[in-house]
Design a protein around this motif. Structure first.
Motif, PDB file in Angstrom:
ATOM      1  N   ASN A  71      15.670   6.783  -2.985  1.00 52.45           N
ATOM      2  CA  ASN A  71      14.874   5.588  -2.651  1.00 52.45           C
ATOM      3  C   ASN A  71      14.233   5.799  -1.294  1.00 52.45           C
ATOM      4  O   ASN A  71      14.920   5.928  -0.278  1.00 52.45           O
ATOM      5  CB  ASN A  71      15.774   4.356  -2.633  1.00 52.45           C
ATOM      6  N   ARG A  72      12.901   5.851  -1.313  1.00 54.72           N
ATOM      7  CA  ARG A  72      12.178   6.040  -0.066  1.00 54.72           C
ATOM      8  C   ARG A  72      11.819   4.663   0.504  1.00 54.72           C
ATOM      9  O   ARG A  72      11.259   3.827  -0.188  1.00 54.72           O
ATOM     10  CB  ARG A  72      10.915   6.847  -0.301  1.00 54.72           C
ATOM     11  N   HIS A  73      12.180   4.459   1.747  1.00 59.77           N
ATOM     12  CA  HIS A  73      11.918   3.186   2.413  1.00 59.77           C
ATOM     13  C   HIS A  73      10.694   3.341   3.319  1.00 59.77           C
ATOM     14  O   HIS A  73      10.708   4.166   4.246  1.00 59.77           O
ATOM     15  CB  HIS A  73      13.137   2.752   3.230  1.00 59.77           C
ATOM     16  N   TRP A  74       9.662   2.601   2.995  1.00 55.19           N
ATOM     17  CA  TRP A  74       8.438   2.646   3.790  1.00 55.19           C
ATOM     18  C   TRP A  74       8.425   1.421   4.716  1.00 55.19           C
ATOM     19  O   TRP A  74       8.575   0.305   4.279  1.00 55.19           O
ATOM     20  CB  TRP A  74       7.205   2.597   2.881  1.00 55.19           C
ATOM     21  N   ASN A  75       8.176   1.719   5.994  1.00 53.89           N
ATOM     22  CA  ASN A  75       8.051   0.600   6.922  1.00 53.89           C
ATOM     23  C   ASN A  75       6.640   0.046   6.860  1.00 53.89           C
ATOM     24  O   ASN A  75       5.751   0.593   6.191  1.00 53.89           O
ATOM     25  CB  ASN A  75       8.434   1.007   8.345  1.00 53.89           C
ATOM     26  N   LEU A  76       6.435  -1.060   7.587  1.00 52.69           N
ATOM     27  CA  LEU A  76       5.146  -1.749   7.517  1.00 52.69           C
ATOM     28  C   LEU A  76       4.030  -0.884   8.066  1.00 52.69           C
ATOM     29  O   LEU A  76       2.928  -0.845   7.499  1.00 52.69           O
ATOM     30  CB  LEU A  76       5.238  -3.066   8.296  1.00 52.69           C
ATOM     31  N   GLY A  77       4.271  -0.172   9.145  1.00 49.85           N
ATOM     32  CA  GLY A  77       3.232   0.690   9.714  1.00 49.85           C
ATOM     33  C   GLY A  77       2.812   1.795   8.769  1.00 49.85           C
ATOM     34  O   GLY A  77       1.610   2.107   8.650  1.00 49.85           O
ATOM     35  N   ALA A  78       3.800   2.392   8.053  1.00 47.81           N
ATOM     36  CA  ALA A  78       3.466   3.455   7.105  1.00 47.81           C
ATOM     37  C   ALA A  78       2.640   2.909   5.950  1.00 47.81           C
ATOM     38  O   ALA A  78       1.686   3.558   5.489  1.00 47.81           O
ATOM     39  CB  ALA A  78       4.756   4.092   6.597  1.00 47.81           C
ATOM     40  N   LYS A  79       2.977   1.709   5.482  1.00 46.90           N
ATOM     41  CA  LYS A  79       2.205   1.116   4.393  1.00 46.90           C
ATOM     42  C   LYS A  79       0.765   0.847   4.808  1.00 46.90           C
ATOM     43  O   LYS A  79      -0.186   1.167   4.076  1.00 46.90           O
ATOM     44  CB  LYS A  79       2.871  -0.180   3.936  1.00 46.90           C
ATOM     45  N   LEU A  80       0.599   0.268   5.962  1.00 45.31           N
ATOM     46  CA  LEU A  80      -0.772  -0.001   6.428  1.00 45.31           C
ATOM     47  C   LEU A  80      -1.541   1.297   6.653  1.00 45.31           C
ATOM     48  O   LEU A  80      -2.751   1.370   6.394  1.00 45.31           O
ATOM     49  CB  LEU A  80      -0.715  -0.835   7.720  1.00 45.31           C
ATOM     50  N   LEU A  81      -0.832   2.335   7.114  1.00 46.75           N
ATOM     51  CA  LEU A  81      -1.494   3.629   7.328  1.00 46.75           C
ATOM     52  C   LEU A  81      -1.902   4.243   5.994  1.00 46.75           C
ATOM     53  O   LEU A  81      -3.011   4.807   5.875  1.00 46.75           O
ATOM     54  CB  LEU A  81      -0.561   4.565   8.086  1.00 46.75           C
ATOM     55  N   MET A  82      -1.046   4.145   4.991  1.00 45.94           N
ATOM     56  CA  MET A  82      -1.381   4.687   3.671  1.00 45.94           C
ATOM     57  C   MET A  82      -2.584   3.978   3.060  1.00 45.94           C
ATOM     58  O   MET A  82      -3.404   4.586   2.386  1.00 45.94           O
ATOM     59  CB  MET A  82      -0.165   4.542   2.744  1.00 45.94           C
ATOM     60  N   VAL A  83      -2.682   2.686   3.303  1.00 42.66           N
ATOM     61  CA  VAL A  83      -3.824   1.947   2.762  1.00 42.66           C
ATOM     62  C   VAL A  83      -5.093   2.259   3.537  1.00 42.66           C
ATOM     63  O   VAL A  83      -6.176   2.444   2.962  1.00 42.66           O
ATOM     64  CB  VAL A  83      -3.534   0.440   2.776  1.00 42.66           C
ATOM     65  N   GLY A  84      -5.011   2.352   4.823  1.00 41.98           N
ATOM     66  CA  GLY A  84      -6.216   2.519   5.632  1.00 41.98           C
ATOM     67  C   GLY A  84      -6.663   3.952   5.800  1.00 41.98           C
ATOM     68  O   GLY A  84      -7.831   4.201   6.156  1.00 41.98           O
TER      69      GLY A  84
END
Length: 644
Positions: A4-17
């Motif tokens: 289970n990979r846990h993505w933090n909020l910064g990583a999620k926003l970076l992946m989207v942007g």
């Protein structure tokens, strides 16, 4: 195995942007490259335009014959051709070569070679075709410029396309970022806000859904844990509040009980009243069905019932006095403690009175003060009871208050007895020193009268009768004076009315004028001190009446810095050194004893033929009390002097 990979909020926003940022970056690079191509093409157009201008200048130089600048112009034209062919990155200048551009540039080069061979190298003398050749040569240069402009048009269109794509990418990126911001940030914050509002409204069932593994997921877990903790605390809160309320009520009842017993102990004036009130109060406080209070003799062998409440009459009659060992009651010792005695059957009750009355439990408590056993308290219950530690402590405290009250009554009785005994002693002294001596004098005069009657001496008989009459009058005056003195009381905090009354009675009895003078303001005297001061003043006035032959008496009272009383007269006086302890001045001894009882200083001053003075000085108070301000205000209205 699943990880289970846990993505933090910064990583999620970076992946989207990141894709949008990469697209914008590539579009920017492409735009810069296209702009560079456009700048190079524009520079090439400018350079080709120079070539056209140079061709016209060379044609003008050839036609006018001014050929001195012609080599420089040829060299400059060749340099322009070389620049167009090779390009210049520093300017930047370059040509987007394709088949049409290369063909047109080749035509320009060929035309330049022909133009140079015919008109520059050959040096003709006739210039008829020069203008036509120059125009044709310039038209070929224009064709080359047109081919470059076609490429510039293509680059311009591509630039516009890149700009529109960049704008579209920015709009798409902003839309995606707003949506992802709402999805990853605003929606979790909104859910958390709604949950907080529910918690504030008292709904501790509110929870936040755990939908992500980022910071908001951690925050949701923390909030849910806090809500569960609050919910568990709230569920136990009512129980804790009820427990604390019961504890406070118990303590309040305990304090109320202690206050009630303390009040009745302080107000009790007799042992019987104290015992009756205490048993009633204790029955109510302990919720006992019956209470018995017993007094123990000094040896602790006999126990007499002082008071009872809730017990059958026959039981009270049978147990008016019991001896140690007869029953569970009356078996306490100076070392006994709180005892709970169950009555299981008839055989377990020695005297069987408790069992017959239906009692199942008896509690005995010793009444003692400083290890001195004074009695016991017995509590009777129709049920099985076992008091809690708090109830035991309360009952022991109440018995301790009872012991203190009984001891205070005993001490008050002893104090009253001592005061009465002392007053009787002083009265006996005064009777002995005044009336008894007068009666002894009359006894002697009666014996002399018998002797004079036997001798029939009329003169002696008349003289003795005069002495007897004077002695009787003096004894009568002493008796009246004693009666007046012992009727004197102080009913107020101010001693001045009592002093004025004393002087008024003295003036009425003796006919001697009196004057009372009050000076200053001082704290009121205690009632016992006032009584002693009044008796000293009365004794001093009695001595004035008996011995001074005065016509005027003054009583000066000074209140500051301490109380000082002075009785002065204008009589014959006496010698204090020789006459103070003479039997004719026994009142001075009585005044000294009274002064010692109130720690006062007594001073007697007298000069023969110039009157006498008796001074009583009380100890000055060390610190004035602010609680006596009302008394001081009252004393401030006292007149400075008055004549009785």
């Amino acid at each position: 195995m699943t990880i289970n990979r846990h993505w933090n909020l910064g990583a999620k926003l970076l992946m989207v942007g990141a894709p949008f940022l990469l697209l914008v970056f590539m579009a920017t690079i492409a735009t810069l490259w296209v702009s560079w191509q456009l700048d190079g093409g524009a520079a090439a157009v400018n350079e080709a335009g120079r070539m056209r201008m140079q061709s016209y200048r060379m044609s003008l130089s050839i036609g006018t014959g001014e050929t001195q600048h012609l080599p420089e112009q040829v060299t400059e034209f060749d340099r322009s051709l070389a620049t167009l062919k090779k390009g210049d990155p520093e300017r930047p200048l370059f040509v987007s070569w394709d088949a049409d551009t290369s063909a047109r540039f080749a035509v320009v080069e060929n035309n330049w070679a022909g133009y140079q061979a015919r008109w520059i190298q050959a040096k003709p003398e006739v210039f008829t075709d020069l203008r036509a050749d120059t125009v044709a040569f310039a038209s070929h240069i224009d064709d080359f410029v047109n081919s470059i402009e076609v490429h510039i048009a293509h680059w311009t269109a591509l630039l516009h396309l890149l700009q529109m794509s960049m704008l579209a990418s920015v709009l798409a990126g902003a839309t995606v970022l707003l949506y992802t911001g709402y999805l990853f940030v605003l929606e979790p914050v909104g859910q958390l806000k709604q949950a907080i509002e529910k918690i504030q409204q008292g709904n501790f069932d509110a929870r936040v859904a755990h939908t992500s593994s980022d910071e908001f997921g951690t925050l949701a877990d923390g909030f849910n844990g806090m809500a569960e903790h609050l919910q568990s605390m709230y569920k136990n809160l009512e129980g804790k509040v009820a427990e604390k309320t019961a504890l406070l009520k118990e303590k309040s009842d305990r304090l109320e009980s202690l206050y009630e017993v303390t009040a009745l102990v302080s107000k009790a004036t007799s042992l019987d009243a104290l015992a009756q009130d205490f048993t009633k109060s204790l029955a109510k406080i302990s919720q006992a069905d019956g209470v018995a209070l017993r007094w123990s003799n000094q040896g602790g062998q006999r126990h007499l019932m002082l008071a009872a409440h809730g017990l059958p009459a026959d039981m009270i009659d049978e147990e008016q006095c019991i001896y140690t060992g007869d029953c569970f009651c009356g078996s306490v010792t100076p070392d006994s403690e709180f005892r709970v005695i169950p009555i299981r059957d008839e055989s377990s009750a020695p005297l069987k009175h408790c069992f017959k009355a239906g009692f199942e439990t008896v509690i005995t408590l010793p009444v003692r003060l400083h290890q001195h056993l004074m009695g016991e308290v017995d509590l009777f219950f129709h049920a099985r009871v076992n008091p809690t530690p708090a109830e035991r402590s309360l009952l022991q405290a109440l018995c301790s208050h009872l012991a203190s009250g009984m001891e205070n009554l005993r001490l008050n009785a002893l104090e009253k007895e001592a005061a009465v005994s002392q007053e009787r002693h002083l009265l006996a002294r005064e009777l002995h020193d005044s009336i008894a001596q007068s009666l002894a004098f009359l006894k002697i005069q009666v014996q002399l009268m018998r002797d004079a009657i036997k001798t029939c001496d009329e003169t002696e008989i008349a003289k003795i009768l005069e002495e007897i009459d004077a002695g009787v009058r003096e004894s009568y005056g002493d008796v009246r004076e004693l009666l007046l003195h012992f009727r004197t009381r102080t009913n107020t905090e101010d001693i001045e009315p009592a002093l004025a009354t004393t002087l008024q009675k003295f003036e009425h009895q003796s006919g001697i004028t009196t004057t009372l003078a009050m000076q200053g303001q001082g704290l009121p005297l205690a009632p016992d001190v006032q009584i002693q001061v009044l008796h000293i003043v009365q004794e001093a006035l009695s001595n004035v009446r008996k011995h001074s032959h005065a016509s005027q008496v003054w009583l000066d009272v000074q209140q500051q810095p301490g109380w000082r009383f002075e009785v002065r007269d204008d009589g014959i006086g006496f010698n204090p050194e020789t006459d103070q302890f003479d039997e004719t001045h026994v009142g001075l001894r009585i005044m000294s004893e009274r002064a010692q009882r109130i720690c006062a200083h007594l001073e007697v001053m007298s000069t023969p033929s110039r009157g006498s003075s008796v001074i009583v000085t009380l100890p000055a108070p060390s610190h004035p009390s602010t609680s006596n301000a009302a008394r001081i205000d009252k004393l401030s209205t006292t007149p400075a002097a008055s004549t009785v």
